[in-house]
Motif scaffolding. Structure first.
Motif, PDB file in Angstrom:
ATOM      1  N   LYS A 210       2.388 125.170  28.064  1.00 31.02           N
ATOM      2  CA  LYS A 210       0.890 125.407  28.196  1.00 31.02           C
ATOM      3  C   LYS A 210       0.070 124.469  27.513  1.00 31.02           C
ATOM      4  O   LYS A 210      -0.865 125.065  26.742  1.00 31.02           O
ATOM      5  CB  LYS A 210       0.640 126.830  27.720  1.00 31.02           C
ATOM      6  N   ILE A 211       0.370 123.311  27.803  1.00 33.18           N
ATOM      7  CA  ILE A 211      -0.598 121.945  27.274  1.00 33.18           C
ATOM      8  C   ILE A 211      -1.226 121.186  28.482  1.00 33.18           C
ATOM      9  O   ILE A 211      -0.167 120.871  29.349  1.00 33.18           O
ATOM     10  CB  ILE A 211       0.095 121.319  26.164  1.00 33.18           C
ATOM     11  N   PHE A 212      -2.121 120.576  27.984  1.00 33.95           N
ATOM     12  CA  PHE A 212      -2.482 119.614  29.109  1.00 33.95           C
ATOM     13  C   PHE A 212      -2.166 118.351  28.485  1.00 33.95           C
ATOM     14  O   PHE A 212      -2.507 117.846  27.421  1.00 33.95           O
ATOM     15  CB  PHE A 212      -3.999 119.658  29.340  1.00 33.95           C
ATOM     16  N   ILE A 213      -1.659 117.324  29.530  1.00 39.46           N
ATOM     17  CA  ILE A 213      -1.086 116.092  28.979  1.00 39.46           C
ATOM     18  C   ILE A 213      -1.928 115.204  29.859  1.00 39.46           C
ATOM     19  O   ILE A 213      -1.777 114.891  31.189  1.00 39.46           O
ATOM     20  CB  ILE A 213       0.553 115.760  29.316  1.00 39.46           C
ATOM     21  N   PRO A 214      -2.891 114.287  29.223  1.00 38.75           N
ATOM     22  CA  PRO A 214      -3.522 113.390  29.895  1.00 38.75           C
ATOM     23  C   PRO A 214      -2.795 112.274  30.808  1.00 38.75           C
ATOM     24  O   PRO A 214      -1.729 111.876  30.294  1.00 38.75           O
ATOM     25  CB  PRO A 214      -4.619 112.510  28.928  1.00 38.75           C
ATOM     26  N   LYS A 215      -3.454 111.761  32.049  1.00 42.12           N
ATOM     27  CA  LYS A 215      -2.439 110.994  32.691  1.00 42.12           C
ATOM     28  C   LYS A 215      -2.447 109.498  32.085  1.00 42.12           C
ATOM     29  O   LYS A 215      -1.103 109.042  32.431  1.00 42.12           O
ATOM     30  CB  LYS A 215      -3.481 110.616  34.030  1.00 42.12           C
ATOM     31  N   ALA A 216      -3.253 109.147  31.363  1.00 42.57           N
ATOM     32  CA  ALA A 216      -2.830 107.822  30.337  1.00 42.57           C
ATOM     33  C   ALA A 216      -1.814 108.118  29.622  1.00 42.57           C
ATOM     34  O   ALA A 216      -0.655 107.170  29.514  1.00 42.57           O
ATOM     35  CB  ALA A 216      -4.337 107.488  29.649  1.00 42.57           C
ATOM     36  N   LEU A 217      -1.595 109.245  28.993  1.00 42.91           N
ATOM     37  CA  LEU A 217      -0.394 109.018  28.229  1.00 42.91           C
ATOM     38  C   LEU A 217       0.847 109.457  29.049  1.00 42.91           C
ATOM     39  O   LEU A 217       1.848 108.616  28.826  1.00 42.91           O
ATOM     40  CB  LEU A 217      -0.424 110.625  27.379  1.00 42.91           C
ATOM     41  N   PHE A 218       0.862 110.176  30.122  1.00 41.97           N
ATOM     42  CA  PHE A 218       2.120 110.085  31.194  1.00 41.97           C
ATOM     43  C   PHE A 218       2.411 108.533  31.434  1.00 41.97           C
ATOM     44  O   PHE A 218       3.472 108.179  31.756  1.00 41.97           O
ATOM     45  CB  PHE A 218       1.713 110.938  32.323  1.00 41.97           C
ATOM     46  N   GLU A 219       1.380 107.718  31.965  1.00 41.33           N
ATOM     47  CA  GLU A 219       1.436 106.587  32.317  1.00 41.33           C
ATOM     48  C   GLU A 219       2.114 105.684  31.229  1.00 41.33           C
ATOM     49  O   GLU A 219       2.958 104.845  31.512  1.00 41.33           O
ATOM     50  CB  GLU A 219       0.090 105.832  32.995  1.00 41.33           C
ATOM     51  N   GLN A 220       1.747 105.873  29.923  1.00 40.40           N
ATOM     52  CA  GLN A 220       2.431 105.202  29.026  1.00 40.40           C
ATOM     53  C   GLN A 220       3.756 105.513  28.578  1.00 40.40           C
ATOM     54  O   GLN A 220       4.656 104.622  28.541  1.00 40.40           O
ATOM     55  CB  GLN A 220       1.633 105.541  27.503  1.00 40.40           C
ATOM     56  N   ILE A 221       4.231 106.655  28.775  1.00 39.19           N
ATOM     57  CA  ILE A 221       5.544 107.043  28.683  1.00 39.19           C
ATOM     58  C   ILE A 221       6.433 106.574  29.617  1.00 39.19           C
ATOM     59  O   ILE A 221       7.317 106.055  29.650  1.00 39.19           O
ATOM     60  CB  ILE A 221       5.543 108.795  28.797  1.00 39.19           C
ATOM     61  N   HIS A 222       5.688 106.526  30.888  1.00 34.60           N
ATOM     62  CA  HIS A 222       6.614 106.133  32.059  1.00 34.60           C
ATOM     63  C   HIS A 222       6.735 104.346  31.820  1.00 34.60           C
ATOM     64  O   HIS A 222       7.923 104.152  32.348  1.00 34.60           O
ATOM     65  CB  HIS A 222       5.821 106.444  33.299  1.00 34.60           C
ATOM     66  N   LEU A 223       5.764 103.781  31.630  1.00 36.05           N
ATOM     67  CA  LEU A 223       5.905 102.524  31.289  1.00 36.05           C
ATOM     68  C   LEU A 223       7.192 101.985  30.263  1.00 36.05           C
ATOM     69  O   LEU A 223       7.533 101.139  30.304  1.00 36.05           O
ATOM     70  CB  LEU A 223       4.547 101.895  30.940  1.00 36.05           C
ATOM     71  N   ASN A 224       7.111 102.940  29.289  1.00 32.92           N
ATOM     72  CA  ASN A 224       8.228 102.808  28.184  1.00 32.92           C
ATOM     73  C   ASN A 224       9.619 102.855  28.939  1.00 32.92           C
ATOM     74  O   ASN A 224      10.525 102.431  28.201  1.00 32.92           O
ATOM     75  CB  ASN A 224       7.774 103.641  27.113  1.00 32.92           C
ATOM     76  N   LEU A 225       9.516 103.595  29.805  1.00 35.51           N
ATOM     77  CA  LEU A 225      10.998 103.991  30.610  1.00 35.51           C
ATOM     78  C   LEU A 225      11.289 102.764  31.420  1.00 35.51           C
ATOM     79  O   LEU A 225      12.686 102.813  31.597  1.00 35.51           O
ATOM     80  CB  LEU A 225      10.869 105.196  31.136  1.00 35.51           C
ATOM     81  N   LYS A 226      10.745 102.225  31.822  1.00 36.14           N
ATOM     82  CA  LYS A 226      10.656 101.121  32.741  1.00 36.14           C
ATOM     83  C   LYS A 226      11.796 100.229  32.400  1.00 36.14           C
ATOM     84  O   LYS A 226      11.779  99.551  31.417  1.00 36.14           O
ATOM     85  CB  LYS A 226       9.593 100.333  33.477  1.00 36.14           C
ATOM     86  N   GLY A 227      12.747  99.964  33.200  1.00 38.75           N
ATOM     87  CA  GLY A 227      13.986  98.979  32.883  1.00 38.75           C
ATOM     88  C   GLY A 227      14.959  99.556  32.015  1.00 38.75           C
ATOM     89  O   GLY A 227      16.007  98.727  31.583  1.00 38.75           O
TER      90      GLY A 227
END
Length: 157
Positions: free
Chosen positions: A54-71
């Protein structure tokens, strides 16, 4: 003054798109798990609402997490159990036998195979997960059961 960043969890649904058999590499598309997250706009910001926490996660934080996982490499060990219900039904007799045979003659095994595994990894870098199982009521159980039976139950898990 140190900033406090709350710990968040983000679950992804991964869809394989390519498998390189020779190099054993899988390329996949990763997206927020739709069972857990709902894409929303809140206070003019776009992001994901986590229906469980029950929390809101801003899209910018999601994109940062996603970039950290790439590769990053992901290690996968396929399940050896194809059908959980069949496996459980097949294991019922063995489970009963495990607890019925030789509880009084239980042999405490002092060897720890995890130590050998970790020593073998001295010069290897890899990410892995450790699964911990919490047996509800195990403290009370350990006080009420004979030590040999309690040890047998713990070794079973």
């Amino acid at each position: 003054m140190p900033s406090h960043r709350p710990d968040i969890r983000f679950d992804f649904k991964n869809t394989p798109v390519e498998f390189d058999e020779k190099n054993r590499l899988v390329t996949f598309v990763s997206e927020p798990d739709p069972e857990r997250y709902e894409y929303q706009e809140k206070d003019g910001k776009k992001g994901y609402y986590d229906k469980f926490d029950k929390i809101f996660i801003p899209k910018a934080l999601f994109e940062q997490i996603h970039l950290n996982l790439k590769g990053k490499q992901i290690f996968y060990s396929p399940s050896k159990i194809d059908n959980a219900n069949k496996y459980l039904n097949d294991r019922i007799e063995a489970t009963f036998n495990f607890f019925e045979e030789g509880v009084n003659n239980f042999n405490f095994d002092n060897t720890d195979s995890s130590k050998d595994f970790l020593v073998d990894l001295d010069n290897v870098k890899m990410n892995f997960v450790i699964l911990s199982i919490d047996l509800k009521g195990s403290t009370k159980m350990s006080q009420e059961l004979p030590i040999e039976l309690n040890a047998k139950i713990i070794s079973f898990f």
